[in-house]
Design a protein around this motif. Structure first.
Motif, PDB file in Angstrom:
ATOM      1  N   MET A   1      37.122  75.463  49.350  1.00 24.66           N
ATOM      2  CA  MET A   1      36.484  74.712  47.937  1.00 24.66           C
ATOM      3  C   MET A   1      36.559  73.500  47.856  1.00 24.66           C
ATOM      4  SD  MET A   1      39.695  74.810  45.281  1.00 24.66           S
ATOM      5  CE  MET A   1      40.460  73.308  46.417  1.00 24.66           C
ATOM      6  N   SER A   2      35.276  73.343  46.732  1.00 26.46           N
ATOM      7  CA  SER A   2      34.621  71.965  46.634  1.00 26.46           C
ATOM      8  C   SER A   2      36.023  71.261  45.531  1.00 26.46           C
ATOM      9  CB  SER A   2      33.587  72.413  46.175  1.00 26.46           C
ATOM     10  OG  SER A   2      33.484  72.122  45.009  1.00 26.46           O
ATOM     11  N   HIS A   3      35.629  69.810  46.108  1.00 25.28           N
ATOM     12  CA  HIS A   3      36.559  69.167  45.563  1.00 25.28           C
ATOM     13  C   HIS A   3      36.185  67.891  44.447  1.00 25.28           C
ATOM     14  CE1 HIS A   3      35.466  66.766  48.964  1.00 25.28           C
ATOM     15  NE2 HIS A   3      35.450  65.288  48.659  1.00 25.28           N
ATOM     16  N   TYR A   4      36.717  67.505  43.712  1.00 22.24           N
ATOM     17  CA  TYR A   4      36.823  66.016  42.997  1.00 22.24           C
ATOM     18  C   TYR A   4      37.144  64.825  43.556  1.00 22.24           C
ATOM     19  CZ  TYR A   4      36.114  69.474  39.328  1.00 22.24           C
ATOM     20  OH  TYR A   4      35.870  71.099  38.679  1.00 22.24           O
ATOM     21  N   VAL A   5      35.980  63.755  43.749  1.00 21.76           N
ATOM     22  CA  VAL A   5      36.512  62.731  44.297  1.00 21.76           C
ATOM     23  C   VAL A   5      36.432  61.622  43.093  1.00 21.76           C
ATOM     24  CG1 VAL A   5      35.514  60.674  45.656  1.00 21.76           C
ATOM     25  CG2 VAL A   5      35.328  62.869  46.338  1.00 21.76           C
ATOM     26  N   VAL A   6      37.812  60.936  43.382  1.00 14.61           N
ATOM     27  CA  VAL A   6      37.841  59.851  42.315  1.00 14.61           C
ATOM     28  C   VAL A   6      37.653  58.885  43.059  1.00 14.61           C
ATOM     29  CG1 VAL A   6      38.936  58.939  40.000  1.00 14.61           C
ATOM     30  CG2 VAL A   6      39.091  60.939  40.376  1.00 14.61           C
ATOM     31  N   THR A   7      37.161  57.097  43.223  1.00 13.83           N
ATOM     32  CA  THR A   7      36.881  56.539  43.814  1.00 13.83           C
ATOM     33  C   THR A   7      37.993  55.278  42.541  1.00 13.83           C
ATOM     34  OG1 THR A   7      35.016  55.407  42.824  1.00 13.83           O
ATOM     35  CG2 THR A   7      35.331  57.294  44.555  1.00 13.83           C
ATOM     36  N   GLY A   8      38.372  54.570  43.473  1.00 14.57           N
ATOM     37  CA  GLY A   8      39.029  53.602  42.244  1.00 14.57           C
ATOM     38  C   GLY A   8      40.629  54.506  41.209  1.00 14.57           C
ATOM     39  N   GLY A   9      40.449  55.515  42.175  1.00 16.68           N
ATOM     40  CA  GLY A   9      41.381  57.147  41.981  1.00 16.68           C
ATOM     41  C   GLY A   9      43.694  56.001  41.345  1.00 16.68           C
ATOM     42  N   ALA A  10      43.466  55.045  42.154  1.00 17.90           N
ATOM     43  CA  ALA A  10      44.916  54.141  41.728  1.00 17.90           C
ATOM     44  C   ALA A  10      45.153  52.519  40.815  1.00 17.90           C
ATOM     45  CB  ALA A  10      45.579  53.735  44.363  1.00 17.90           C
ATOM     46  N   GLY A  11      43.730  53.037  40.184  1.00 18.14           N
ATOM     47  CA  GLY A  11      43.343  52.181  39.092  1.00 18.14           C
ATOM     48  C   GLY A  11      43.340  52.109  38.065  1.00 18.14           C
ATOM     49  N   PHE A  12      43.284  51.180  37.276  1.00 19.62           N
ATOM     50  CA  PHE A  12      44.283  51.682  35.539  1.00 19.62           C
ATOM     51  C   PHE A  12      43.621  52.930  34.722  1.00 19.62           C
ATOM     52  CE2 PHE A  12      42.270  49.997  30.799  1.00 19.62           C
ATOM     53  CZ  PHE A  12      43.311  51.357  30.585  1.00 19.62           C
ATOM     54  N   ILE A  13      41.975  53.005  34.435  1.00 14.29           N
ATOM     55  CA  ILE A  13      41.001  54.782  34.715  1.00 14.29           C
ATOM     56  C   ILE A  13      40.899  55.651  35.532  1.00 14.29           C
ATOM     57  CG2 ILE A  13      39.033  54.383  33.185  1.00 14.29           C
ATOM     58  CD1 ILE A  13      38.626  51.856  32.351  1.00 14.29           C
ATOM     59  N   GLY A  14      40.940  54.586  37.167  1.00 11.79           N
ATOM     60  CA  GLY A  14      41.108  56.332  37.268  1.00 11.79           C
ATOM     61  C   GLY A  14      41.806  56.985  38.069  1.00 11.79           C
ATOM     62  N   SER A  15      43.056  56.194  37.646  1.00 12.56           N
ATOM     63  CA  SER A  15      44.384  56.988  37.786  1.00 12.56           C
ATOM     64  C   SER A  15      44.644  57.831  36.273  1.00 12.56           C
ATOM     65  CB  SER A  15      45.305  56.451  37.717  1.00 12.56           C
ATOM     66  OG  SER A  15      45.551  55.608  36.696  1.00 12.56           O
ATOM     67  N   ALA A  16      43.749  57.533  35.860  1.00 12.12           N
ATOM     68  CA  ALA A  16      44.135  58.469  34.263  1.00 12.12           C
ATOM     69  C   ALA A  16      43.469  59.579  34.380  1.00 12.12           C
ATOM     70  CB  ALA A  16      43.073  57.641  33.193  1.00 12.12           C
ATOM     71  N   ILE A  17      41.622  59.521  34.671  1.00  9.89           N
ATOM     72  CA  ILE A  17      41.142  60.484  35.392  1.00  9.89           C
ATOM     73  C   ILE A  17      41.876  61.310  36.365  1.00  9.89           C
ATOM     74  CG2 ILE A  17      38.910  61.218  36.016  1.00  9.89           C
ATOM     75  CD1 ILE A  17      37.591  58.343  34.925  1.00  9.89           C
ATOM     76  N   VAL A  18      42.694  60.645  37.105  1.00 11.48           N
ATOM     77  CA  VAL A  18      43.122  62.113  37.963  1.00 11.48           C
ATOM     78  C   VAL A  18      43.609  63.240  36.988  1.00 11.48           C
ATOM     79  CG1 VAL A  18      45.036  62.003  40.301  1.00 11.48           C
ATOM     80  CG2 VAL A  18      42.918  60.243  40.266  1.00 11.48           C
ATOM     81  N   ARG A  19      44.408  62.010  36.410  1.00 10.85           N
ATOM     82  CA  ARG A  19      45.547  63.095  35.680  1.00 10.85           C
ATOM     83  C   ARG A  19      44.792  63.820  34.669  1.00 10.85           C
ATOM     84  NH1 ARG A  19      48.236  58.340  35.952  1.00 10.85           N
ATOM     85  NH2 ARG A  19      50.090  58.718  37.293  1.00 10.85           N
ATOM     86  N   GLY A  20      43.156  63.666  33.891  1.00  7.09           N
ATOM     87  CA  GLY A  20      43.077  64.155  33.795  1.00  7.09           C
ATOM     88  C   GLY A  20      42.215  65.291  34.031  1.00  7.09           C
ATOM     89  N   LEU A  21      41.987  65.506  35.453  1.00 12.59           N
ATOM     90  CA  LEU A  21      41.192  66.626  35.925  1.00 12.59           C
ATOM     91  C   LEU A  21      42.616  67.677  36.535  1.00 12.59           C
ATOM     92  CD1 LEU A  21      39.443  64.698  38.676  1.00 12.59           C
ATOM     93  CD2 LEU A  21      38.156  66.328  37.447  1.00 12.59           C
ATOM     94  N   LEU A  22      43.848  66.843  36.660  1.00 17.29           N
ATOM     95  CA  LEU A  22      45.000  67.912  37.551  1.00 17.29           C
ATOM     96  C   LEU A  22      45.345  68.545  36.029  1.00 17.29           C
ATOM     97  CD1 LEU A  22      47.209  65.344  39.396  1.00 17.29           C
ATOM     98  CD2 LEU A  22      45.574  67.341  40.508  1.00 17.29           C
ATOM     99  N   ARG A  23      45.136  68.376  35.074  1.00 17.55           N
ATOM    100  CA  ARG A  23      45.827  68.610  33.219  1.00 17.55           C
ATOM    101  C   ARG A  23      44.682  69.749  33.014  1.00 17.55           C
ATOM    102  NH1 ARG A  23      46.664  63.789  31.084  1.00 17.55           N
ATOM    103  NH2 ARG A  23      44.718  63.900  30.231  1.00 17.55           N
ATOM    104  N   GLU A  24      43.643  69.406  33.266  1.00 13.36           N
ATOM    105  CA  GLU A  24      42.244  70.828  33.636  1.00 13.36           C
ATOM    106  C   GLU A  24      42.031  71.670  34.522  1.00 13.36           C
ATOM    107  OE1 GLU A  24      38.392  69.394  33.763  1.00 13.36           O
ATOM    108  OE2 GLU A  24      38.182  69.770  31.445  1.00 13.36           O
TER     109      GLU A  24
END
Ligand code: UD1
Length: 316
Positions: free
Chosen positions: A1-24
């Motif tokens: 299964m192909s995956h998503y990568v968030v570089t800087g995913g522990a940062g302020f904006i990156g972690s919000a994108i991580v949450r957005g992806l999980l919500r989706e």
């Protein structure tokens, strides 16, 4: 299964994108972060649902295997801050330019579906006309602005020359929960929030008439998710702002009003490399990406202030 990568995913904006992806409902989300400015605590409640990898984008060999085969890479890892890039240009150059090149190279070689790149409104510099439109010639005023612009150009070149799908989003002063207020280089609204909760004066550089198109982080997350899906946009650059403009004096006045306090700001000399006014024309992002920002400045500020209060980021 192909995956998503968030570089800087522990940062302020990156972690919000991580949450957005999980919500989706994203199946596998790989976070790449060297924890220089990012924090694992930003991912606390989603830690079990992601694959966290402590790796540095300055090191191609560390990140290439993590990026290989990804559906989308959201490239948020950066050393932000205009003044930081002036005071200490080497690390910001290495991360923001060389690191971005490494991410793009790994994406191309690893046959990634698309790279969505965190570009910056600072690329515009001081334009004669507001709002700022993507067709205006860039006029970077600081190393940071130039570095972020080089990243955009690289995205375009990787799209045109190598056929890698890329989209660059010029963020306009993003704010919201988890923005770290602990450094003098922190975003101005996080510093203002901390100051008002501690009942202290903030410092305003200049006369406070400088204006910004402050953008709530959840709007930027939505923009990223839409940019990951839109068709016919490869190699392009889009503004990610609200389309409004708030002066620093207005922002500080609003916080005092919400808190019911009167604390005059302290005014200091203007900051080197500072842009005077910033406001996004969002026409292209609305048209091509379906961008629809939802948070007014007032709503975003109240939500953010509540978060800082709960987290005890400022304590009277
Ligand atoms: C710039 C970019 C933004 C990018 C950010 C990354 C522009 C227009 N925006 O933000 O897209 O995300 O870099 O770091 O270039 N200020 C004070 N007191 C303080 C701190 C800041 O008055 O204590 C002032 C600054 O002088 C500036 C404004 O607040 O006029 C905003 O500063 P800051 O939050 O650092 O962001 P920008 O440099 O605007």
């Amino acid at each position: 299964m192909s995956h998503y990568v968030v570089t800087g995913g522990a940062g302020f904006i990156g972690s919000a994108i991580v949450r957005g992806l999980l919500r989706e409902g994203a199946g596998r989300v790989v976070v790449i972060d060297n924890l220089l400015t990012g924090r694992e605590s930003n991912l606390e409640e989603v830690r079990g649902a992601i694959d966290f990898q402590r790796a540095d984008i300055r090191c191609y060999d560390e990140i290439a295997p993590l990026i290989r085969g990804a559906a989308v890479v959201f490239h948020e890892a950066a050393i932000p801050s205009v003044p930081r890039s002036i005071d200490d240009p080497v690390p910001s150059h290495e991360v923001n330019i060389d690191g971005t090149f490494n991410v793009l190279r790994a994406a191309r070689e690893g046959k990634v579906g698309r790279v969505v790149y965190a570009a910056s409104s600072s690329a515009y510099g001081d334009t004669e006309v507001l709002p700022k439109v993507e067709t205006m010639a860039p006029q970077p005023k600081s190393p940071y602005a130039l570095q972020k612009l080089v990243g955009e150009y690289y995205c375009n070149i990787f799209s045109e020359v190598y056929g890698l799908e890329t989209v660059a989003l010029r963020y306009f002063n993003v704010y919201g929960p988890r923005q770290d207020p602990s450094s003098p280089y922190s975003g101005v609204l996080s510093l203002f929030m901390k100051a008002v909760l501690e009942r202290r004066s903030p410092t305003i550089f200049g006369d406070g008439g400088h204006s910004r198109d402050f953008t709530y982080v959840d709007d930027v997350v939505e923009l990223n998710l839409k940019a990951a899906r839109a068709t016919g946009v490869s190699g392009k650059v889009y503004n990610g702002g609200n389309g409004g403009r708030i002066t620093l004096n207005q922002a500080w006045a609003l916080l005092q009003k919400i808190e019911g306090v009167e604390i005059p700001a302290v005014y200091g000399p203007p900051r080197a490399g500072d842009v005077r006014d910033s406001e996004a024309d969002t026409t292209a992002a609305v048209r091509d990406l379906g961008y629809a920002p939802r948070f007014s400045f007032d709503d975003g500020m109240r939500l953010t202030l509540e978060w800082y209060r709960r987290e005890g980021k400022g304590r009277p």
